[in-house]
Design an enzyme around this catalytic site. Structure first.
Site, PDB file in Angstrom:
ATOM      1  N   GLY A   1      -5.064  -0.655  56.034  1.00 62.84           N
ATOM      2  CA  GLY A   1      -6.269  -0.847  56.423  1.00 62.84           C
ATOM      3  C   GLY A   1      -7.079   0.324  55.890  1.00 62.84           C
TER       4      GLY A   1
ATOM      5  N   GLU B   1       2.991  -2.995  62.169  1.00 67.19           N
ATOM      6  CA  GLU B   1       3.825  -2.083  63.162  1.00 67.19           C
ATOM      7  C   GLU B   1       5.269  -2.358  63.320  1.00 67.19           C
TER       8      GLU B   1
ATOM      9  N   THR C   1       3.318   0.580  53.599  1.00 68.36           N
ATOM     10  CA  THR C   1       3.850  -0.667  53.011  1.00 68.36           C
ATOM     11  C   THR C   1       3.402  -0.871  51.709  1.00 68.36           C
TER      12      THR C   1
HETATM   13  C1  LIG Z   1      -7.150  -0.294  77.319  1.00 70.76           C
HETATM   14  C2  LIG Z   1      -7.711   0.871  76.419  1.00 70.76           C
HETATM   15  C3  LIG Z   1      -6.784   1.286  75.299  1.00 70.76           C
HETATM   16  C4  LIG Z   1      -7.344   2.368  74.496  1.00 70.76           C
HETATM   17  C5  LIG Z   1      -6.414   2.210  73.208  1.00 70.76           C
HETATM   18  C6  LIG Z   1      -7.191   3.250  72.274  1.00 70.76           C
HETATM   19  C7  LIG Z   1      -6.821   3.227  70.775  1.00 70.76           C
HETATM   20  C8  LIG Z   1      -6.958   1.578  70.400  1.00 70.76           C
HETATM   21  C9  LIG Z   1      -7.344   1.246  68.950  1.00 70.76           C
HETATM   22  C10 LIG Z   1      -7.000   0.228  68.416  1.00 70.76           C
HETATM   23  C11 LIG Z   1      -6.312  -0.927  68.886  1.00 70.76           C
HETATM   24  C12 LIG Z   1      -6.465  -2.016  68.223  1.00 70.76           C
HETATM   25  C13 LIG Z   1      -6.672  -1.786  66.648  1.00 70.76           C
HETATM   26  C14 LIG Z   1      -5.741  -2.447  65.799  1.00 70.76           C
HETATM   27  C15 LIG Z   1      -5.809  -1.891  64.491  1.00 70.76           C
HETATM   28  C16 LIG Z   1      -4.363  -1.980  63.787  1.00 70.76           C
HETATM   29  C17 LIG Z   1      -4.453  -1.911  62.299  1.00 70.76           C
HETATM   30  C18 LIG Z   1      -2.926  -2.250  61.724  1.00 70.76           C
HETATM   31  C19 LIG Z   1      -2.123  -1.088  61.465  1.00 70.76           C
HETATM   32  C20 LIG Z   1      -0.788  -1.305  60.896  1.00 70.76           C
HETATM   33  C21 LIG Z   1      -0.054  -0.403  60.444  1.00 70.76           C
HETATM   34  C22 LIG Z   1       1.129  -0.557  60.013  1.00 70.76           C
HETATM   35  O1  LIG Z   1       1.739  -1.699  59.967  1.00 70.76           O
HETATM   36  S1  LIG Z   1       1.915   0.786  59.447  1.00 70.76           S
HETATM   37  C23 LIG Z   1       3.516   0.156  58.688  1.00 70.76           C
HETATM   38  C24 LIG Z   1       4.525  -0.328  60.001  1.00 70.76           C
HETATM   39  N1  LIG Z   1       5.832  -0.576  59.186  1.00 70.76           N
HETATM   40  C25 LIG Z   1       6.794  -0.502  60.071  1.00 70.76           C
HETATM   41  O2  LIG Z   1       6.957  -0.659  61.045  1.00 70.76           O
HETATM   42  C26 LIG Z   1       8.156  -0.618  59.284  1.00 70.76           C
HETATM   43  C27 LIG Z   1       9.321  -1.397  60.112  1.00 70.76           C
HETATM   44  N2  LIG Z   1      10.615  -0.833  59.412  1.00 70.76           N
HETATM   45  C28 LIG Z   1      11.254   0.176  60.039  1.00 70.76           C
HETATM   46  O3  LIG Z   1      10.817   0.904  61.007  1.00 70.76           O
HETATM   47  C29 LIG Z   1      12.443   0.525  59.322  1.00 70.76           C
HETATM   48  O4  LIG Z   1      12.637  -0.099  57.996  1.00 70.76           O
HETATM   49  C30 LIG Z   1      13.623  -0.283  59.985  1.00 70.76           C
HETATM   50  C31 LIG Z   1      13.891   0.662  61.140  1.00 70.76           C
HETATM   51  C32 LIG Z   1      13.464  -1.566  60.696  1.00 70.76           C
HETATM   52  C33 LIG Z   1      14.853  -0.044  59.632  1.00 70.76           C
HETATM   53  O5  LIG Z   1      15.020   1.326  58.798  1.00 70.76           O
HETATM   54  P1  LIG Z   1      16.531   1.740  58.361  1.00 70.76           P
HETATM   55  O6  LIG Z   1      16.296   2.945  57.726  1.00 70.76           O
HETATM   56  O7  LIG Z   1      17.074   0.639  57.608  1.00 70.76           O
HETATM   57  O8  LIG Z   1      17.132   1.975  59.630  1.00 70.76           O
HETATM   58  P2  LIG Z   1      18.425   1.388  60.284  1.00 70.76           P
HETATM   59  O9  LIG Z   1      19.910   1.431  59.569  1.00 70.76           O
HETATM   60  O10 LIG Z   1      18.132   0.021  61.030  1.00 70.76           O
HETATM   61  O11 LIG Z   1      18.507   2.256  61.585  1.00 70.76           O
HETATM   62  C34 LIG Z   1      18.906   3.910  61.309  1.00 70.76           C
HETATM   63  C35 LIG Z   1      18.637   4.444  62.591  1.00 70.76           C
HETATM   64  O12 LIG Z   1      17.292   4.842  62.666  1.00 70.76           O
HETATM   65  C36 LIG Z   1      16.927   4.364  63.969  1.00 70.76           C
HETATM   66  N3  LIG Z   1      15.633   4.286  63.940  1.00 70.76           N
HETATM   67  C37 LIG Z   1      14.810   3.409  62.996  1.00 70.76           C
HETATM   68  N4  LIG Z   1      13.638   3.551  63.255  1.00 70.76           N
HETATM   69  C38 LIG Z   1      13.332   4.268  64.432  1.00 70.76           C
HETATM   70  C39 LIG Z   1      11.912   4.926  64.894  1.00 70.76           C
HETATM   71  N5  LIG Z   1      10.764   4.483  64.775  1.00 70.76           N
HETATM   72  N6  LIG Z   1      12.133   5.733  65.900  1.00 70.76           N
HETATM   73  C40 LIG Z   1      13.567   6.177  66.166  1.00 70.76           C
HETATM   74  N7  LIG Z   1      14.895   5.875  65.740  1.00 70.76           N
HETATM   75  C41 LIG Z   1      14.477   4.758  64.642  1.00 70.76           C
HETATM   76  C42 LIG Z   1      17.686   3.196  64.242  1.00 70.76           C
HETATM   77  O13 LIG Z   1      17.652   2.955  65.783  1.00 70.76           O
HETATM   78  C43 LIG Z   1      19.062   3.515  63.745  1.00 70.76           C
HETATM   79  O14 LIG Z   1      19.578   4.346  64.904  1.00 70.76           O
HETATM   80  P3  LIG Z   1      21.225   4.136  65.071  1.00 70.76           P
HETATM   81  O15 LIG Z   1      20.987   2.718  65.725  1.00 70.76           O
HETATM   82  O16 LIG Z   1      21.942   4.038  63.808  1.00 70.76           O
HETATM   83  O17 LIG Z   1      21.314   5.280  66.123  1.00 70.76           O
HETATM   84  C1  FAD Z   2      -3.538  -7.103  59.473  1.00 70.16           C
HETATM   85  C2  FAD Z   2      -2.162  -6.308  58.863  1.00 70.16           C
HETATM   86  C3  FAD Z   2      -2.679  -4.899  58.993  1.00 70.16           C
HETATM   87  C4  FAD Z   2      -1.491  -3.953  58.227  1.00 70.16           C
HETATM   88  N1  FAD Z   2      -1.885  -2.753  58.121  1.00 70.16           N
HETATM   89  C5  FAD Z   2      -0.919  -1.974  57.524  1.00 70.16           C
HETATM   90  C6  FAD Z   2      -1.438  -0.322  57.395  1.00 70.16           C
HETATM   91  O1  FAD Z   2      -2.360  -0.094  58.042  1.00 70.16           O
HETATM   92  N2  FAD Z   2      -0.761   0.235  56.809  1.00 70.16           N
HETATM   93  C7  FAD Z   2       0.620  -0.024  56.447  1.00 70.16           C
HETATM   94  O2  FAD Z   2       1.577   0.610  56.045  1.00 70.16           O
HETATM   95  N3  FAD Z   2       1.036  -1.336  56.497  1.00 70.16           N
HETATM   96  C8  FAD Z   2       0.165  -2.228  57.182  1.00 70.16           C
HETATM   97  N4  FAD Z   2       0.567  -3.809  57.348  1.00 70.16           N
HETATM   98  C9  FAD Z   2       1.810  -4.090  56.802  1.00 70.16           C
HETATM   99  C10 FAD Z   2       2.782  -4.316  57.759  1.00 70.16           C
HETATM  100  O3  FAD Z   2       3.282  -3.159  58.192  1.00 70.16           O
HETATM  101  C11 FAD Z   2       3.984  -5.140  57.256  1.00 70.16           C
HETATM  102  O4  FAD Z   2       3.408  -6.593  56.952  1.00 70.16           O
HETATM  103  C12 FAD Z   2       5.239  -5.305  58.058  1.00 70.16           C
HETATM  104  O5  FAD Z   2       5.787  -4.106  58.263  1.00 70.16           O
HETATM  105  C13 FAD Z   2       6.158  -6.588  57.605  1.00 70.16           C
HETATM  106  O6  FAD Z   2       6.561  -6.406  56.427  1.00 70.16           O
HETATM  107  P1  FAD Z   2       6.404  -7.167  55.304  1.00 70.16           P
HETATM  108  O7  FAD Z   2       4.815  -7.805  55.173  1.00 70.16           O
HETATM  109  O8  FAD Z   2       6.761  -6.981  54.094  1.00 70.16           O
HETATM  110  O9  FAD Z   2       7.167  -8.517  55.998  1.00 70.16           O
HETATM  111  P2  FAD Z   2       8.918  -8.636  55.743  1.00 70.16           P
HETATM  112  O10 FAD Z   2       9.475  -7.685  56.284  1.00 70.16           O
HETATM  113  O11 FAD Z   2       9.125  -9.302  54.112  1.00 70.16           O
HETATM  114  O12 FAD Z   2       9.256 -10.125  56.727  1.00 70.16           O
HETATM  115  C14 FAD Z   2       9.196 -11.508  56.096  1.00 70.16           C
HETATM  116  C15 FAD Z   2      10.367 -12.130  56.909  1.00 70.16           C
HETATM  117  O13 FAD Z   2      11.490 -11.663  56.503  1.00 70.16           O
HETATM  118  C16 FAD Z   2      12.339 -11.292  57.878  1.00 70.16           C
HETATM  119  N5  FAD Z   2      13.058 -10.172  57.770  1.00 70.16           N
HETATM  120  C17 FAD Z   2      12.767  -8.877  57.170  1.00 70.16           C
HETATM  121  N6  FAD Z   2      13.775  -7.976  57.214  1.00 70.16           N
HETATM  122  C18 FAD Z   2      14.526  -8.628  57.932  1.00 70.16           C
HETATM  123  C19 FAD Z   2      15.968  -8.234  58.530  1.00 70.16           C
HETATM  124  N7  FAD Z   2      16.291  -7.070  58.522  1.00 70.16           N
HETATM  125  N8  FAD Z   2      16.646  -8.896  59.393  1.00 70.16           N
HETATM  126  C20 FAD Z   2      16.185 -10.137  59.695  1.00 70.16           C
HETATM  127  N9  FAD Z   2      14.767 -10.617  59.248  1.00 70.16           N
HETATM  128  C21 FAD Z   2      14.347  -9.797  58.306  1.00 70.16           C
HETATM  129  C22 FAD Z   2      11.028 -11.159  58.968  1.00 70.16           C
HETATM  130  O14 FAD Z   2      11.666 -11.323  60.157  1.00 70.16           O
HETATM  131  C23 FAD Z   2       9.976 -12.081  58.526  1.00 70.16           C
HETATM  132  O15 FAD Z   2      10.366 -13.194  58.960  1.00 70.16           O
HETATM  133  C24 FAD Z   2      -0.378  -4.494  57.966  1.00 70.16           C
HETATM  134  C25 FAD Z   2      -0.080  -5.899  58.044  1.00 70.16           C
HETATM  135  C26 FAD Z   2      -1.232  -6.859  58.486  1.00 70.16           C
HETATM  136  C27 FAD Z   2      -0.500  -8.224  58.774  1.00 70.16           C
END
Ligand SMILES: CCCCCCCC/C=C\CCCCCCCCC/C=C/C(=O)SCCNC(=O)CCNC(=O)[C@H](O)C(C)(C)COP(=O)(O)OP(=O)(O)OC[C@H]1O[C@@H](n2cnc3c(N)ncnc32)[C@H](O)[C@@H]1OP(=O)(O)O
Ligand code: FAD
Length: 613
Positions: free
Chosen positions: A220, A463, A181
């Protein structure tokens, strides 16, 4: 610990119509897993009597308290003991600390557990998690290291890279994070601006965050803890943008922990929760890394700069998909903890009278209190069991993917995306309901529930922000609906779009049939998905472009994804409760709980169900 049990609690437990042990064994995967889960806290507790101060002992005991109260069917009678000593002795909890002190306290504990996990050779990820959770009940500064950092190496690295890097991670020779991110982009990954430009002369990548919005922001452990990142950046080679790739990027000196040349890192500041996680920012000023630092399992850059694309450019997203499964499971267990605390409180809290002059009753006797809590107990079971069902689907699909068969990837992405959104939203609502069910005491940090909420509600955002995840799932569901409209063959999971019919046999004056419940949820999902598809096509018929029509239908598309998840959850709950081999009394109770969950869902979404008759 031989404190007497509160008589109200003892009485409530004595009235159980089932044996909690059967249920607890089922929830934890069998008697051996449960034995291990119980052994670990007891081991820690005993060990801590010698290893750490009384302060820590009590804090751990509190951690144990919330931990053992995980057993939904079983609670231990240690309700006020820790709290009493906790207050009297003035044991410092991180609740009373500054963010800096709380981080240091958590870091101290986490480092201790890291050492002990290695010394005890705890291999199983769940056991590691249970062990750590007792010591570090809040956000663990190493969470990213334990999960996404190592998962990314395992799923995106070549065999050589795994051999080289994984031992460093396993022995904490390095501490990692997952940096994707940016300040300007979290959801829209194609908008990420950080670049990794290949220098063919020196066979190196030059990493750069060219703008303020390209600064990595949120990861993180980036603020203080991590000295290496798996960093996602736009690969540029031979003048061409080859999309997002993952790189192993050293951040801090392994001895001095000081930022390396060209690296600016720091903490992003106070947050709503997750206080003991140092989420940070990172700027890269033309930092060079060797070509070998690109994770090249699926895509490669050859020495001459030639880019070899992956078989499927979505494979780079696998670490996110994997972690969404962790979040799906953790949501159910978080709600389980909150509702256990609230239910136990409701058994010991006496307030007000039902019969004038009859004396104050346990608040659990109020129907409104039962409704607040029993629906959340049912929801916790539903989420935990649906997560197990989803994980089984994931494991079979992932084993096919490892052999190169990617046919299930779209279904897997849709399932993880929609279930992650559904479970985390349901968990957030449910935990807050449990907190409020405890009156003023639910507002006390010592209840444990506020931190459960403020830490885990972030899972609605990280996520993959929930709305966006629903829209991702809706892409898959809409494609399936289009195929159904043409009479084409559908993936197993969505075949109900072609077969679902509303032939309900139950009548209002008899106990509802479980198969009718599944049929009702299936029909509701099929109807909402079909309606969303119709609205999308109506948008196209109005002359809108595909993307404008998608936006025009997006609220219904989100509803379609949630209705699909709700159906998946109800079906998993009922089918697993019927098939789990419980004794009659336990099965009867669990099917009653399943009905409560499903009928409560129909009341909450009565508009959908009324509309489909
Ligand atoms: C009981 C015991 C349990 C034990 C458990 C053990 C371990 C537990 C330990 C801890 C648990 C608790 C601890 C918690 C700690 C958490 C800390 C926080 C960590 C956070 C990390 C993050 O946030 S990382 C960053 C995350 N960011 C995102 O997720 C970004 C989201 N955005 C996207 O994924 C893409 O931008 C999006 C998909 C939305 C759009 O991308 P785009 O290129 O525009 O794609 P699009 O045109 O929409 O689609 C293209 C095509 O691709 C397909 N696709 C997209 N994504 C995926 C995918 N991931 N996999 C497969 N395919 C994918 C999509 O479907 C499209 O396909 P078609 O529809 O065109 O066929
Ligand atoms: C506690 C915490 C831990 C995190 N840890 C990590 C980490 O370890 N590593 C990492 O890489 N990231 C991490 N992140 C970041 C996290 O992955 C992003 O915050 C998340 O992916 C959302 O993106 P954004 O914050 O840019 O929100 P945005 O995407 O800007 O969302 C803002 C608003 O816009 C809307 N929006 C955005 N796109 C669309 C769309 N296409 N259609 C409709 N609505 C839309 C959303 O629904 C939302 O209401 C963490 C975030 C938090 C809060």
């Amino acid at each position: 610990m031989g404190k007497s049990v509160n008589p109200d609690l003892a009485k409530a437990r004595s009235q159980a119509t089932f044996d909690p042990a059967n249920l607890t064994n089922y929830l934890y995967g069998g008697p051996e897993k449960l034995r291990r889960k119980r052994y670990l806290p007891a081991f820690v507790f005993k060990e801590l009597c010698t290893e750490m101060s009384l302060t820590d002992l009590c804090l751990i005991f509190l951690g144990l308290l919330t931990h053992v109260s995980d057993y939904l069917g079983l609670t231990l009678s240690i309700e006020n003991m820790a709290a009493k000593e906790y207050k009297e002795e003035g044991f410092k909890s991180t609740d009373d600390m500054s963010r800096e002190e709380a981080y240091e306290e958590s870091m101290r504990r986490a480092v201790y557990t890291n050492k002990r996990v290695l010394q005890l050779n705890l291999q199983d990820q769940e056991e590691q998690y249970y062990f750590r959770e007792i010591f570090v009940p809040g956000a663990n500064p190493f969470a990213l290291h334990y999960v996404m950092f190592k998962d990314a190496i395992n799923t995106q690295g070549t065999e050589d890279q795994i051999q080289k890097w994984l031992p460093l991670a396993e022995t904490y020779a390095v501490t990692g994070t997952y940096a994707q991110t940016e300040l300007g982009h979290g959801t829209f990954l194609r908008g990420l601006e950080t670049t990794a430009e290949y220098d063919v002369q020196r066979e190196e990548f030059i990493l750069n965050t060219p703008t303020i919005t390209s600064s990595k922001f949120w990861p993180g452990a980036l603020g203080k803890t991590a000295n290496v990142a798996i960093l996602n950046a736009k690969l540029i080679t031979k003048g061409r943008n080859c999309g997002m790739q993952s790189f192993w990027v050293p951040l801090r000196h392994l001895e001095t922990h000081q930022p390396l040349p060209g690296i600016t890192v720091g903490d992003i500041g106070p947050k709503f929760g997750y206080h003991t996680s140092d989420n940070g920012f990172l700027q890269l000023n033309r930092v060079r890394i060797p070509r070998e630092n690109m994770l090249m399992r699926y895509s490669k850059v050859l020495q001459d700069g030639t880019f070899v694309p992956p078989e499927n450019d979505r494979l780079v997203y696998v670490p996110m998909t994997q972690f969404r499964f962790v979040v799906i499971g953790r949501s159910g267990w978080t709600l389980a903890k909150a509702v256990t605390v609230a239910t136990r409180y409701s058994a010991v809290r006496r307030q007000s009278e039902i019969t004038p002059g009859g004396g104050e009753v346990q608040i659990l006797d109020f129907q409104t209190q039962q409704h607040k809590l029993f629906t959340q107990i049912a929801s916790a079971y539903a989420m935990i069991i649906a997560a197990k069902a989803a994980k089984d689907l994931y494991d079979s699909a992932f084993s096919k993917m490892e052999k190169g068969n990617l046919e299930d990837l779209p279904m897997l992405h849709a399932l993880t995306s929609s279930m992650k959104a559904f479970n985390t939203w349901e968990m957030a609502t449910g935990v807050e309901q449990c907190r409020m069910a405890c009156g003023g005491h639910g507002y006390l940090l010592a209840s444990g529930i506020p931190q459960m909420y403020t830490d885990m509600v972030s899972a609605c955002t990280y996520e993959g922000e929930n709305t966006v995840m629903c829209l991702q799932a809706a892409r898959f569901l809409n494609k399936c609906q289009e195929a159904a409209n043409k009479g084409e063959r559908l993936p197993q999971l969505t075949r109900f779009l072609q077969t679902s019919r509303l032939n309900i046999s139950s009548s209002l004056d008899q106990d509802v049939d479980l198969n009718d419940i599944i049929a009702a949820y299936e029909f509701r999902a099929a109807t909402v998905i079909s309606e969303a598809n119709a609205r999308l096509n109506a948008g196209l018929a109005m002359g809108k472009s595909q993307s404008e029509a998608w936006n025009y239908a997006s609220q219904l598309l989100v509803k379609a994804a949630l209705a699909f998840s709700h159906w998946f959850t109800v079906r998993a709950l009922i089918e697993n409760m019927r098939g789990a081999g419980f004794d009659n009394s336990t099965e009867t109770l669990l099917l009653q709980l399943a009905k409560l969950y499903a009928l409560d869902g129909m009341l909450r979404y009565s508009g959908d169900f009324r509309k489909v008759g």
